[in-house]
Design a protein around this motif. Structure first.
Motif, PDB file in Angstrom:
ATOM      1  N   UNK A  50       0.792  -1.218   0.000  1.00  0.00           N
ATOM      2  CA  UNK A  50       0.000   0.000   0.000  1.00  0.00           C
ATOM      3  C   UNK A  50       0.825   1.270   0.000  1.00  0.00           C
ATOM      4  N   UNK A  51       2.058   1.224   0.517  1.00  0.00           N
ATOM      5  CA  UNK A  51       2.903   2.416   0.534  1.00  0.00           C
ATOM      6  C   UNK A  51       3.757   2.533  -0.717  1.00  0.00           C
ATOM      7  N   UNK A  52       3.497   1.636  -1.696  1.00  0.00           N
ATOM      8  CA  UNK A  52       4.223   1.698  -2.958  1.00  0.00           C
ATOM      9  C   UNK A  52       5.491   0.884  -2.993  1.00  0.00           C
ATOM     10  N   UNK A  53       5.890   0.297  -1.876  1.00  0.00           N
ATOM     11  CA  UNK A  53       7.112  -0.507  -1.847  1.00  0.00           C
ATOM     12  C   UNK A  53       6.866  -1.899  -2.421  1.00  0.00           C
ATOM     13  N   UNK A  54       7.937  -2.472  -2.953  1.00  0.00           N
ATOM     14  CA  UNK A  54       7.877  -3.842  -3.468  1.00  0.00           C
ATOM     15  C   UNK A  54       8.219  -4.801  -2.335  1.00  0.00           C
ATOM     16  N   UNK A  55       7.363  -5.792  -2.126  1.00  0.00           N
ATOM     17  CA  UNK A  55       7.610  -6.818  -1.113  1.00  0.00           C
ATOM     18  C   UNK A  55       7.754  -8.168  -1.798  1.00  0.00           C
ATOM     19  N   UNK A  56       8.607  -9.017  -1.243  1.00  0.00           N
ATOM     20  CA  UNK A  56       8.847 -10.339  -1.811  1.00  0.00           C
ATOM     21  C   UNK A  56       7.923 -11.361  -1.163  1.00  0.00           C
ATOM     22  N   UNK A  57       7.374 -12.264  -1.990  1.00  0.00           N
ATOM     23  CA  UNK A  57       6.493 -13.333  -1.504  1.00  0.00           C
ATOM     24  C   UNK A  57       7.348 -14.567  -1.257  1.00  0.00           C
ATOM     25  N   UNK A  58       7.317 -15.057  -0.033  1.00  0.00           N
ATOM     26  CA  UNK A  58       8.191 -16.155   0.377  1.00  0.00           C
ATOM     27  C   UNK A  58       7.760 -17.473  -0.258  1.00  0.00           C
ATOM     28  N   UNK A  59       8.736 -18.231  -0.736  1.00  0.00           N
ATOM     29  CA  UNK A  59       8.500 -19.596  -1.210  1.00  0.00           C
ATOM     30  C   UNK A  59       8.698 -20.525  -0.008  1.00  0.00           C
TER      31      UNK A  59
END
Length: 760
Positions: A728-737
């Motif tokens: 929501x703040x525009x940052x890219x987050x990584x989705x954990x495998x």
């Protein structure tokens, strides 16, 4: 709508008809003899043939015509659909699918196979049972004495497919009719025939092209004028036609109207014998010259032969009366048109409502449009999250009207998201049905007898997942049939049924779809697999591997246990492709095998590749998203519950049981040393094949729905990371495998886990 669009719709409908055809044949192969099942199979081939004829697809029409003729013998109980017969029909369904694909995409089919199946189908229609050992290239069998004449292929050159005559242009009706066989045709239209724009006189005109014809119009069902329905069907015709084209040619004239009329075709001798046994009076035929019909089908004149005028006077009078009644009915219809318009509209409305209540309505939508809609909804989800984040940062009251509006917006966004994803959700049935053909073909090539059993065909999953599922499933089916199932001789020696079984199932579990492929074959020969891996320098000779690790060696690139290269296997290409394909879908695959009893391959896949519900956490200053479907529970570790195990491993006690504790930051190399578990939060997760693990993170930010963005397509593959998203703040987050992290915690680095495809 131009012709190309209409043609594309036809091919889309062909896919549905081919699926219906194979489904019906498989039901019949399992012992289903319900007439509706047989009729559904017949209608599927008939519909493909009719549409193909409209587009001039001669090869497709010719093969479908022979296929349809044989199915009609089954439908009329002239042919018993035993296992040998259905084996021919299933192969014919495969060829029909090939011809459809060629008509749509170009290319060619195996003409020798097509011609051989045409001969086998004709033999079945002629009452001859196939020999189990007969080749499709065997000489065409001789016709049975009492069977209807089979269609004779047009002479063509030896290199082309030989179509079967079916169109009106092929029927000349010339020559001496004196020595030709005579047939009696009883043609009784229903109301539906006229409501669809068909014309009985045009059908009779086409029938006359087959040869010399006499006709009798029966008006016994004609009511009085006050009871006559202008749209009703009251006449029927008894026709005698002399032709050398055979009964099939006569039926072909009525093929597009056969569902809307009652049609009987018999040799004259048989028809007269039936009439005599039923004490019926013979009908007086009238010579009927249909060449006097103009192109619109209007009747200009009907006259009796002078040589038989006295004999047929009564019949002529009846025909003239019928014509007059028809004209009067049309006049009455015009007079009452205004009065009946409202009633007709009301009836149509009621019928439409009834139809709507009885069956759901569907529309065809281009898949690209749905994809664009999903992308827009994804952007809507991101913007909604950004808006919520901004309000939270600037408004601390939590009770303002803006907050209330945002909560409603979030709920509506979620409902829109779920609705759009439901549009893309489709059952796995089409993919499962495609596997039936592969099993048949590989079984024939290997000389094995194998039955495919499917379960959970209506389990729904995202269309993107379905499209990418066909390739890995194909490899697995080929592997199961070629390597897993033994030959009939070996199975008999082991006390097994000579017919092997491959079971393909699908089911939902915790927001994912599980697909299992099980066989009752010999199982994995672990000693042979281990030795093959050593010989190919894939593992050291002194490796001490568990049974599970040995089983997973078959996923190594270039690995194969085949003794020789064939068209099916032995080139070292197959199961490593399966592993990569499943991982590309965000899934995992594992094996369980019991020597002598078979193997089970289990694939776990996400239901959609577009969105997921996740837990947003922080690890060493980085923001990660853990899929919610993998999380069993969250807990705050206490110092007394943490236990050391070995030099670098720790366990956490949860309800009198111990679970390995995995530091996510250390596994992903976010930090060099292990963090203090008491200062963080533990996420108890369950992975496919790896059991439960407690993933240690620094803090939990919250739970939210995130839009999946492919990291591999936009950047590169990152071990331990499944995808990325925008917060929501525009940052890219990584989705954990989660599965990769759990696999790495069992002793291998992430790179080794990904490259060697060990325990996942």
């Amino acid at each position: 709508m131009d012709m190309n669009e209409i043609k594309e719709i036809f091919f889309q409908e062909c896919e549905e008809q081919l699926a219906e055809l194979e489904s019906g044949l498989l039901k019949m192969n399992d012992g289903d003899r319900d007439p509706e099942t047989v009729n559904a199979v017949f209608r599927a081939v008939h519909s493909i043939k009719g549409g193909a004829g409209a587009f001039g697809l001669d090869d497709l029409v010719a093969f479908a015509h022979v296929f349809e003729t044989t199915l009609d013998c089954v439908r009329s109980n002239k042919l018993e659909p035993n296992q040998d017969v259905l084996k021919v029909m299933l192969k014919s369904a495969d060829v029909l699918a090939d011809l459809t694909n060629v008509a749509r995409d170009g290319g060619s089919v195996d003409e020798s196979r097509s011609r051989g199946l045409v001969r086998e189908l004709e033999a079945l229609a002629n009452g001859e049972m196939p020999s189990p050992s007969a080749s499709v290239e065997a000489p065409a069998p001789k016709a049975a004495a009492k069977a209807a004449p089979a269609p004779t292929p047009k002479p063509t050159d030896d290199s082309g497919f030989q179509p079967v005559p079916f169109s009106f242009d092929d029927f000349g009706g010339e020559g001496d009719a004196g020595d030709m066989p005579a047939y009696e045709v009883i043609f009784k239209p229903r109301y539906e025939l006229y409501s669809k724009g068909n014309d009985a006189t045009l059908l009779l005109r086409d029938l006359s092209r087959l040869g010399e014809m006499t006709i009798y119009c029966n008006t016994d069902d004609l009511p009085g004028l006050d009871e006559l329905d202008p749209e009703g069907a009251y006449f029927f015709w008894n026709v005698t036609v002399k032709t050398d084209k055979g009964e099939d040619a006569i039926r072909t004239v009525f093929e597009f109207a056969e569902w809307d009329c009652e049609l009987t075709v018999k040799p004259v001798e048989e028809a007269r014998a039936d009439a005599t046994s039923n004490d019926e009076l013979p009908m007086v035929p009238v010579p009927f010259d249909l060449s006097i019909l103009d192109e619109t089908g209007a009747t200009e004149e009907v006259s009796a032969s002078d040589a038989r005028a006295e004999e047929t006077a009564a019949a002529v009078a009846a025909a003239e009366t019928a014509s007059n009644v028809t004209q009067m009915a049309a006049a009455a219809a015009r007079v009452e048109k205004k009065e009946s318009a409202a009633a007709a509209a009301a009836a149509a409305s009621a019928a439409a409502q009834n139809n709507a209540a009885g069956a759901g309505q569907t529309i065809r939508v281009d898949l690209d449009r749905v994809d664009r809609l999903i992308n827009l909804v994804g952007e809507l989800v991101i913007n909604q999250a950004m808006l919520s984040q901004s309000v939270i940062e600037n408004d601390t009251t939590g009770t303002s009207s803006i907050n209330m509006g945002l909560e409603e917006l979030q709920q509506l966004t979620r409902e829109i998201q779920d609705s759009v994803m439901a549009i893309r959700a489709q059952p796995v049935k089409p993919v499962f049905q495609r596997m039936s053909r592969i099993v048949r073909e590989i079984a024939d090539m290997t000389g094995k007898s194998i039955r495919l059993i499917t379960e959970g065909e209506n389990t729904e999953v995202d269309k993107t997942v379905i499209d990418k599922l066909a390739e890995p499933l194909t490899h697995m089916i080929r592997n199961a049939v070629d390597h897993g199932i033994e030959t009939p001789e070996k199975r008999a020696a082991a006390g097994k049924n000579t017919e092997g079984t491959v079971r393909l199932t699908a089911k939902h579990r915790s927001g994912r779809i599980l697909i299992e492929l099980a066989d009752d074959g010999a199982g994995i020969n672990r000693e042979k697999v281990r030795q093959k891996a050593i010989d190919n320098d894939l593992i050291p000779a002194d490796s001490n591997l568990s049974d599970e690790e040995i089983d997973n060696l078959i996923f190594l690139p270039g690995f194969s246990t085949a003794d020789k290269i064939s068209d099916i296997s032995g080139r070292g290409v197959g199961m490593d492709v399966v592993k990569r394909s499943i991982q590309a879908l965000g899934g995992r695959i594992n094996i369980t095998s019991k020597p002598g009893h078979g193997s089970v391959f289990t694939m776990s896949l996400p239901l959609t590749l577009a969105v997921l519900d996740g837990m947003v956490v922080t690890v060493a200053g980085q923001t990660l998203v853990v899929p919610l479907t993998a999380i069993v529970e969250t807990l705050q570790p206490e110092a007394a519950a943490i236990h050391s195990f070995g030099a670098n491993h720790r366990l956490i006690s949860i309800r009198n049981s111990f679970c390995p504790l995995v530091d996510v930051g250390r596994i992903l190399n976010f930090r060099a040393t292990q963090a203090n578990p008491v200062e963080g939060v533990a996420l108890l997760v369950e992975s496919e094949g790896g059991g439960q693990r407690a993933l240690m993170v620094d803090a939990i930010q919250g739970q939210r729905q995130v839009v999946i963005k492919s990291l591999e397509a936009n950047y590169t593959h990152v071990p331990g990371i499944a995808a990325a998203t925008i917060l929501g703040d525009g940052r890219v987050a990584l989705i954990l495998d989660v599965d990769a992290v759990v696999g790495a915690s069992r002793g291998q680095s992430l790179k080794a886990e990904m490259s060697l495809a060990a325990v996942g």
